[in-house]
Scaffold this motif. Structure first.
Motif, PDB file in Angstrom:
ATOM      1  N   ASN A 213       0.849  -1.197   0.000  1.00 13.41           N
ATOM      2  CA  ASN A 213       0.000   0.000   0.000  1.00 13.41           C
ATOM      3  C   ASN A 213       0.881   1.242   0.000  1.00 13.41           C
ATOM      4  OD1 ASN A 213      -2.968  -1.132   0.703  1.00 13.41           O
ATOM      5  ND2 ASN A 213      -1.450  -2.277   1.862  1.00 13.41           N
ATOM      6  N   LYS A 214       1.593   1.443  -1.103  1.00 20.09           N
ATOM      7  CA  LYS A 214       2.606   2.495  -1.166  1.00 20.09           C
ATOM      8  C   LYS A 214       2.023   3.906  -1.044  1.00 20.09           C
ATOM      9  CE  LYS A 214       5.787  -0.287  -3.960  1.00 20.09           C
ATOM     10  NZ  LYS A 214       6.705  -0.548  -2.846  1.00 20.09           N
ATOM     11  N   GLU A 215       0.742   4.059  -1.328  1.00 18.29           N
ATOM     12  CA  GLU A 215       0.128   5.385  -1.227  1.00 18.29           C
ATOM     13  C   GLU A 215      -0.488   5.640   0.146  1.00 18.29           C
ATOM     14  OE1 GLU A 215       0.564   7.496  -3.713  1.00 18.29           O
ATOM     15  OE2 GLU A 215       1.649   5.855  -4.688  1.00 18.29           O
ATOM     16  N   ALA A 216      -0.443   4.666   1.021  1.00 10.55           N
ATOM     17  CA  ALA A 216      -1.033   4.838   2.353  1.00 10.55           C
ATOM     18  C   ALA A 216      -0.270   5.916   3.112  1.00 10.55           C
ATOM     19  CB  ALA A 216      -0.998   3.525   3.116  1.00 10.55           C
ATOM     20  N   PRO A 217      -0.980   6.837   3.773  1.00  9.51           N
ATOM     21  CA  PRO A 217      -0.319   7.965   4.456  1.00  9.51           C
ATOM     22  C   PRO A 217       0.252   7.562   5.813  1.00  9.51           C
ATOM     23  CG  PRO A 217      -2.680   8.104   4.780  1.00  9.51           C
ATOM     24  CD  PRO A 217      -2.450   6.903   3.891  1.00  9.51           C
ATOM     25  N   MET A 218       1.164   6.602   5.803  1.00 13.47           N
ATOM     26  CA  MET A 218       1.734   6.069   7.033  1.00 13.47           C
ATOM     27  C   MET A 218       3.196   5.747   6.826  1.00 13.47           C
ATOM     28  SD  MET A 218      -1.341   3.515   8.237  1.00 13.47           S
ATOM     29  CE  MET A 218      -1.872   3.088   6.570  1.00 13.47           C
ATOM     30  N   GLU A 219       3.943   5.664   7.932  1.00 12.46           N
ATOM     31  CA  GLU A 219       5.350   5.311   7.843  1.00 12.46           C
ATOM     32  C   GLU A 219       5.767   4.516   9.073  1.00 12.46           C
ATOM     33  OE1 GLU A 219       8.215   8.638   8.840  1.00 12.46           O
ATOM     34  OE2 GLU A 219       6.413   9.847   8.385  1.00 12.46           O
ATOM     35  N   LEU A 220       6.713   3.600   8.848  1.00 12.45           N
ATOM     36  CA  LEU A 220       7.317   2.829   9.938  1.00 12.45           C
ATOM     37  C   LEU A 220       8.497   3.616  10.472  1.00 12.45           C
ATOM     38  CD1 LEU A 220       7.647   0.148  11.550  1.00 12.45           C
ATOM     39  CD2 LEU A 220       9.032  -0.688   9.628  1.00 12.45           C
ATOM     40  N   LEU A 221       8.491   3.911  11.757  1.00 12.87           N
ATOM     41  CA  LEU A 221       9.580   4.695  12.332  1.00 12.87           C
ATOM     42  C   LEU A 221      10.890   3.918  12.259  1.00 12.87           C
ATOM     43  CD1 LEU A 221       7.973   6.326  15.503  1.00 12.87           C
ATOM     44  CD2 LEU A 221       8.257   7.282  13.206  1.00 12.87           C
ATOM     45  N   LYS A 222      11.940   4.582  11.812  1.00 19.38           N
ATOM     46  CA  LYS A 222      13.248   3.967  11.664  1.00 19.38           C
ATOM     47  C   LYS A 222      14.168   4.402  12.804  1.00 19.38           C
ATOM     48  CE  LYS A 222      12.177   2.219   7.601  1.00 19.38           C
ATOM     49  NZ  LYS A 222      12.018   0.760   7.392  1.00 19.38           N
ATOM     50  N   GLY A 223      15.112   3.519  13.138  1.00 20.03           N
ATOM     51  CA  GLY A 223      16.144   3.860  14.108  1.00 20.03           C
ATOM     52  C   GLY A 223      15.669   3.963  15.535  1.00 20.03           C
ATOM     53  N   VAL A 224      14.510   3.374  15.838  1.00 24.95           N
ATOM     54  CA  VAL A 224      13.991   3.426  17.206  1.00 24.95           C
ATOM     55  C   VAL A 224      14.539   2.227  17.983  1.00 24.95           C
ATOM     56  CG1 VAL A 224      11.926   3.380  18.643  1.00 24.95           C
ATOM     57  CG2 VAL A 224      11.904   4.589  16.437  1.00 24.95           C
ATOM     58  N   LYS A 225      15.223   2.481  19.093  1.00 23.18           N
ATOM     59  CA  LYS A 225      15.783   1.401  19.898  1.00 23.18           C
ATOM     60  C   LYS A 225      14.659   0.630  20.584  1.00 23.18           C
ATOM     61  CE  LYS A 225      19.133   0.281  23.509  1.00 23.18           C
ATOM     62  NZ  LYS A 225      18.262  -0.757  24.077  1.00 23.18           N
ATOM     63  N   VAL A 226      14.686  -0.668  20.427  1.00 26.25           N
ATOM     64  CA  VAL A 226      13.686  -1.517  21.074  1.00 26.25           C
ATOM     65  C   VAL A 226      14.153  -1.828  22.491  1.00 26.25           C
ATOM     66  CG1 VAL A 226      12.446  -3.708  20.988  1.00 26.25           C
ATOM     67  CG2 VAL A 226      13.070  -2.532  18.863  1.00 26.25           C
ATOM     68  N   PRO A 227      13.355  -1.530  23.495  1.00 19.48           N
ATOM     69  CA  PRO A 227      13.764  -1.837  24.874  1.00 19.48           C
ATOM     70  C   PRO A 227      13.998  -3.336  25.065  1.00 19.48           C
ATOM     71  CG  PRO A 227      11.840  -0.392  24.836  1.00 19.48           C
ATOM     72  CD  PRO A 227      12.033  -0.868  23.430  1.00 19.48           C
ATOM     73  N   ASP A 228      15.067  -3.687  25.786  1.00 19.32           N
ATOM     74  CA  ASP A 228      15.342  -5.094  26.057  1.00 19.32           C
ATOM     75  C   ASP A 228      14.150  -5.762  26.738  1.00 19.32           C
ATOM     76  OD1 ASP A 228      17.822  -4.878  24.944  1.00 19.32           O
ATOM     77  OD2 ASP A 228      18.913  -4.806  26.851  1.00 19.32           O
ATOM     78  N   GLU A 229      13.465  -5.031  27.591  1.00 19.03           N
ATOM     79  CA  GLU A 229      12.324  -5.575  28.306  1.00 19.03           C
ATOM     80  C   GLU A 229      11.231  -6.030  27.339  1.00 19.03           C
ATOM     81  OE1 GLU A 229       9.602  -4.231  32.099  1.00 19.03           O
ATOM     82  OE2 GLU A 229       9.912  -2.755  30.503  1.00 19.03           O
ATOM     83  N   LEU A 230      11.047  -5.283  26.265  1.00 25.56           N
ATOM     84  CA  LEU A 230      10.019  -5.633  25.292  1.00 25.56           C
ATOM     85  C   LEU A 230      10.382  -6.915  24.558  1.00 25.56           C
ATOM     86  CD1 LEU A 230       7.435  -5.066  23.754  1.00 25.56           C
ATOM     87  CD2 LEU A 230       8.648  -3.367  22.388  1.00 25.56           C
TER      88      LEU A 230
END
Length: 287
Positions: A213-230
């Motif tokens: 869905n390349k035209e969808a007005p959304m984005e996946l955040l890049k470079g976000v550190k995933v907490p070890d707890e998660l």
């Protein structure tokens, strides 16, 4: 929106070659040896088959509307493991994700196809060996209007998650205002329309959706550190089948089956068939 999503997702799957891959024979070194485990669950499964619970989430788990057969990455991995274990008959029950564990405990099903270990789930069910790994992702509206740059930024905001998922459990723990959804289409739509500030879901699922869905007005955040707890405490470790605690011999058989099909290259081939890679065999950030 739902129909467009379905059509686009279908086109993506066809583009990935799913369903048309040439069959490959994988050889196994070991054979099942679970005759003296004690409880009857494995012998019962060999004699009568098992019923596996799945939720509609292609290309991971779904029911093909044309053939009425279960399909997807997690379905194929589990079927390879159960076949190795000598369990030849598998039936499927399709239901919303949040109903899978209650159905397991009520003995409507014998196994949940794919789960992550979370503190709440460990209290009521057991888990088989690891199948493959993926991590969490944060999906926001294009431009990130609510300024989310870390998992800490989710606190106090309206954040969507699939009801009963690992993301749902973690978000409640860290103080987000969780908006639960029953389907992927509904939660993606909520981001696009601004009903929620973001959703947290599997990075693999989000990436496939955005590619379709390349035209969808959304984005996946890049470079976000995933907490070890998660990753290590709240459910974004390895994908595993879920079973009842008392079904020890069945859990042992399926767990060894998963180890065998990871070891002989079958899981690697299935990951690539569905557009992923061997990076999904290992914990983040080993890639």
């Amino acid at each position: 929106m739902k129909m467009r999503t379905f059509i686009a997702a279908t086109a993506l799957l066809l583009g990935l070659g799913i369903g048309g891959a040439t069959a490959q024979e994988f050889q196994n070194e070991a054979s099942p040896l679970f005759d003296n485990c004690g409880d009857p669950s494995y012998e019962t499964a060999k004699a009568n088959g098992i019923t596996v619970g799945i939720s509609p989430s292609p290309p991971f788990t779904s029911l093909n509307p044309d053939t009425q057969k279960a399909e997807g990455l997690e379905v194929e991995i589990d079927e390879a493991a159960t076949k190795w274990a000598g369990i030849d008959t598998i039936k499927y029950e399709v239901m919303p994700f949040g109903q899978l564990i209650p159905a397991l405990l009520a003995k409507r099903i014998d196994m949940v196809a794919a789960l992550h270990i979370t503190p709440d789930r460990k209290k009521v069910i057991s888990f088989g060996g690891p199948a493959y790994w993926y991590g969490p992702g944060i999906l926001v509206k294009t431009g990130n209007p609510d300024g989310i740059h870390s998992y800490d930024d989710l606190k106090g905001k309206q954040i969507g998650a699939i009801a009963g998922s690992a993301a749902d459990e973690y978000l409640r723990k860290v103080g987000a205002e969780v908006i639960p959804f029953q389907t992927d289409a509904d939660q993606f739509s909520a981001v696009a329309t601004g009903r929620v500030s973001a959703i947290v879901d599997d990075d693999t699922k989000i990436s496939l959706f955005l590619a379709a869905n390349k035209e969808a007005p959304m984005e996946l955040l890049k470079g976000v550190k995933v907490p070890d707890e998660l990753i290590f405490s709240y459910g974004y470790g390895y994908v595993r089948p879920g079973l009842r605690k008392e079904d020890c011999s069945l859990r042992a058989a399926i767990s060894e089956g998963l180890a065998e099909v990871r070891g002989n290259g079958n899981v690697s081939a299935l990951l690539k068939k569905y557009g992923f890679s061997d990076a999904n065999l290992f914990f983040f950030p080993l890639n």
